[in-house]
Design an enzyme around this catalytic site. Structure first.
Site, PDB file in Angstrom:
ATOM      1  CG  ASP A   8      -1.705   1.217   1.438  1.00  0.00           C
ATOM      2  OD1 ASP A   8      -2.297   1.681   0.451  1.00  0.00           O
ATOM      3  OD2 ASP A   8      -1.735   1.738   2.568  1.00  0.00           O
ATOM      4  CG  ASP A  10      -1.305   8.195   0.664  1.00  0.00           C
ATOM      5  OD1 ASP A  10      -0.676   9.176   1.070  1.00  0.00           O
ATOM      6  OD2 ASP A  10      -1.611   8.023  -0.530  1.00  0.00           O
TER       7      ASP A  10
END
Length: 213
Positions: A8, A10
């Protein structure tokens, strides 16, 4: 056999999610003299800004000027994100994956221009052979499409990959794609209740990547 690692962005690689909390906390305290509780703010991570605003209005006791408030929080965020740094251990994971010939992918609900900006700033861009973002796949997490597209781009099956996430929606998206997922909560998402038995570590600096392979 694990052939690929998918990250991922953020909240996991850079902790922008906690910075958004700092923005809301700072403006709410300055404007209304209230202090937002981080554990309550965390419940709305990955949904939208509406629950955050409703939380503030509940504490204030009346509706607020939402556009003005959002303008101020966005200004705070933009001023402070310029000095943000990668989370601990991220670069070590990338280096280990590359050295051991693992394919590296990125799956995020952010946009490509946002992600590329920071990947190039931190010299991470060349580690990734596949980058899938919201504006590329057209859906956000918890929809698993961004991970399914990452798997397709990497040319691996879900059983041949491992994913790293920090939020509940991200965890749902990755596991929804059938990928074994490790949660690395940040200062904000540590307050989220993940399903019982969810594999998690405090940071990438605390456990080496090879332990999961």
């Amino acid at each position: 056999m694990i052939k690929a690692v998918i990250f991922d962005f953020d909240g996991l690689m850079i902790d922008t999610e906690s910075l958004w909390f700092d923005a809301y906390y700072s403006v709410a305290k300055e404007e209304f003299g209230i202090e937002i509780k981080i554990e309550e703010f965390a419940l709305a991570v990955g949904i939208s800004e509406v629950p955050y605003l409703e939380l503030i209005e509940k504490q204030v006791g009346h509706p607020i000027d939402r556009p003005s408030f959002l303008e101020k929080t966005t200004r705070f965020f933009k001023e402070n994100v310029q000095s943000i740094q990668p989370r601990e251990g991220v670069e070590d994971y990338l280096q280990y994956a590359k050295t051991n010939n693992l394919s590296i992918g990125l799956a995020t609900s952010s946009t490509l221009d946002w992600v590329e900006k920071f990947l190039k700033q931190f010299n991470f861009y060349d580690y990734f052979s596949v980058i899938k973002t919201y504006d590329i796949v057209g859906t956000k997490k918890p929809n698993p499409k961004v991970y399914l597209e990452a798997l397709k781009g990497l040319g691996v099956q879900a059983s041949e990959a491992i994913a790293f996430e920090d939020s509940l929606n991200g965890y749902k998206a990755a596991t929804g794609a059938g990928i074994h997922t490790i949660v690395v909560p940040n200062r904000l998402t540590q307050y989220i209740n993940f399903p019982q038995g969810t594999p998690s570590i405090s940071s990438m600096a605390s456990v080496e990547l090879k332990k999961f392979l």
